[in-house]
Motif scaffolding. Sequence first.
Motif, short mmCIF file in Angstrom:
data_model
loop_
_atom_site.label_atom_id
_atom_site.label_comp_id
_atom_site.label_asym_id
_atom_site.label_seq_id
_atom_site.Cartn_x
_atom_site.Cartn_y
_atom_site.Cartn_z
N ARG A 10 35.65 44.79 37.24
CA ARG A 10 35.47 45.12 38.65
C ARG A 10 36.33 44.22 39.54
O ARG A 10 36.46 43.04 39.30
N TYR A 11 36.94 44.79 40.52
CA TYR A 11 37.67 44.00 41.52
C TYR A 11 37.63 44.78 42.82
O TYR A 11 37.28 45.96 42.84
N SER A 12 37.99 44.13 43.89
CA SER A 12 38.01 44.79 45.19
C SER A 12 39.29 45.60 45.32
O SER A 12 40.38 45.03 45.47
N ARG A 14 41.79 48.01 47.22
CA ARG A 14 42.11 48.30 48.62
C ARG A 14 43.22 49.33 48.76
O ARG A 14 43.84 49.44 49.82
N GLN A 66 40.14 48.91 58.80
CA GLN A 66 40.55 48.71 57.40
C GLN A 66 40.95 50.08 56.83
O GLN A 66 40.09 50.93 56.55
N PHE A 68 41.98 51.28 54.04
CA PHE A 68 41.54 51.79 52.74
C PHE A 68 40.20 52.52 52.82
O PHE A 68 39.87 53.33 51.96
N CYS A 116 35.31 48.83 46.83
CA CYS A 116 35.41 47.57 47.59
C CYS A 116 34.19 47.47 48.51
O CYS A 116 33.85 48.44 49.22
N TRP A 117 33.55 46.34 48.46
CA TRP A 117 32.49 46.05 49.43
C TRP A 117 33.13 45.93 50.81
O TRP A 117 34.20 45.32 50.94
N VAL A 118 32.47 46.47 51.80
CA VAL A 118 32.99 46.34 53.17
C VAL A 118 31.87 45.83 54.07
O VAL A 118 30.93 46.55 54.39
N GLY A 119 32.00 44.55 54.42
CA GLY A 119 31.03 43.95 55.33
C GLY A 119 31.59 43.80 56.73
O GLY A 119 30.84 43.57 57.68
N ALA A 120 32.90 43.96 56.85
CA ALA A 120 33.53 43.85 58.17
C ALA A 120 33.47 45.21 58.86
O ALA A 120 34.41 46.01 58.79
N GLU A 140 25.80 47.79 54.14
CA GLU A 140 27.17 47.68 53.65
C GLU A 140 27.83 49.04 53.58
O GLU A 140 27.14 50.05 53.40
N THR A 154 41.24 37.26 41.67
CA THR A 154 40.71 36.27 42.62
C THR A 154 40.02 35.14 41.85
O THR A 154 39.34 35.40 40.85
N ARG A 156 37.50 32.04 40.75
CA ARG A 156 36.08 31.72 40.83
C ARG A 156 35.89 30.23 40.57
O ARG A 156 36.70 29.59 39.88
C1 LIG Z 1 29.23 41.31 51.09
C2 LIG Z 1 30.72 41.49 50.93
C3 LIG Z 1 31.47 41.92 52.00
C4 LIG Z 1 32.85 42.14 51.85
N1 LIG Z 1 33.56 42.68 52.89
C5 LIG Z 1 34.88 42.98 52.70
C6 LIG Z 1 35.60 43.65 53.72
O1 LIG Z 1 35.11 43.99 54.79
N2 LIG Z 1 36.91 43.94 53.47
C7 LIG Z 1 37.51 43.62 52.29
O2 LIG Z 1 38.70 43.94 52.13
N3 LIG Z 1 36.84 42.99 51.30
C8 LIG Z 1 35.54 42.68 51.47
N4 LIG Z 1 34.82 42.09 50.46
C9 LIG Z 1 35.49 41.80 49.18
C10 LIG Z 1 35.68 40.30 48.93
O3 LIG Z 1 36.73 39.84 49.72
C11 LIG Z 1 35.95 40.12 47.43
O4 LIG Z 1 34.81 40.52 46.71
C12 LIG Z 1 36.27 38.68 47.05
O5 LIG Z 1 37.46 38.26 47.67
C13 LIG Z 1 36.43 38.52 45.54
O6 LIG Z 1 37.43 39.39 45.07
P1 LIG Z 1 37.13 40.52 43.98
O7 LIG Z 1 36.05 41.41 44.52
O8 LIG Z 1 38.43 41.26 43.81
O9 LIG Z 1 36.69 39.84 42.72
C14 LIG Z 1 33.47 41.86 50.60
C15 LIG Z 1 32.69 41.42 49.53
C16 LIG Z 1 31.33 41.25 49.67
C17 LIG Z 1 30.51 40.83 48.47
#
Ligand SMILES: Cc1cc2nc3c(=O)[nH]c(=O)nc-3n(C[C@H](O)[C@H](O)[C@H](O)COP(=O)(O)O)c2cc1C
Length: 170
Positions: A10-12, A14, A66, A68, A116-120, A140, A154, A156
Motif C-alpha cells: 500500500r502507498y499513497s 496520486r 488536489q 488526483f 490515497c487518504w485525503v484529510g486536506a 475522510e 516514504t 518510517r
Molecule cells: C489521515 C491522513 C490524511 C492524509 N491526507 C492526505 C491528503 O490530503 N493529501 C495527500 O496527498 N496525502 C494525504 N495523506 C497521505 C500521507 O501523506 C501518506 O500516507 C504519508 O506521507 C505516508 O506515505 P504512504 O502512504 O505512501 O506510505 C494522508 C494520510 C492520512 C493517514
Amino acid sequence: MDVMQAIEKRYSCRSYHPDAIEEDKLGRILEAARLAPSARNQQEWRFVVVRDEHTRRKLSVAAANQDFVAQAPVVIVGCTMTDRLMRCGQPSGVIDTAIAMEHIALQAVEEGLATCWVGAFYPDKVKPILNIPDEVTVVELMSLGYPADEPVGTPRCDMPKIVSFDSWQF
Ligand SMILES: Cc1cc2nc3c(=O)[nH]c(=O)nc-3n(C[C@H](O)[C@H](O)[C@H](O)COP(=O)(O)O)c2cc1C
C-alpha cells in the motif's frame, strides 16, 4: 497475498488511470469496510461512493484542489453519524470510520488498485456537494483506482523510536 504483503504494498497513489473499477472488486472493497470493528459494534459509519466525474471534480476543489481526487475513478467519502466520546475521551465514530477506511485501502491493494487518504478537505464544502446533513461528520475522503504512478518509498521511523516494552521509555 497475505496481510503483511498488502500492508507493505500500500502507498499513497496520486495519479490514476481513468479505467472504471469492476463492480465485483468494488463490492469486495466495500465489504472489507463493512466487516471492520467498531466501538460497541455501533457501525455508525456511512460511505458515499462517488463515481460521477462532475461530482469528483467538485470534491477535488473542496479538497484544496488536489487534482488526483478528480482523476481517480472513485472517491469514497467516509462519514460518521455519532460524536459519542468513549470513556477514554476519544471519539468512537471518527476512530471506527478511520479503521474501516484502512480496511478499504488494504483490500484495494489485494484487488490491484491503489488509494490515497485525503484529510486536506473542507467539510463545509464537501457536505453540500453530496447532500450530507449538517449533523454528520465527514471523516475522510479516499481516492481509489488503478495506479498510474509508482510508490516513492516514504520513510518510517525505526522500531525503537516508536515502541517500548512494559513502560514509557521515550
Ligand atoms: C489521515 C491522513 C490524511 C492524509 N491526507 C492526505 C491528503 O490530503 N493529501 C495527500 O496527498 N496525502 C494525504 N495523506 C497521505 C500521507 O501523506 C501518506 O500516507 C504519508 O506521507 C505516508 O506515505 P504512504 O502512504 O505512501 O506510505 C494522508 C494520510 C492520512 C493517514
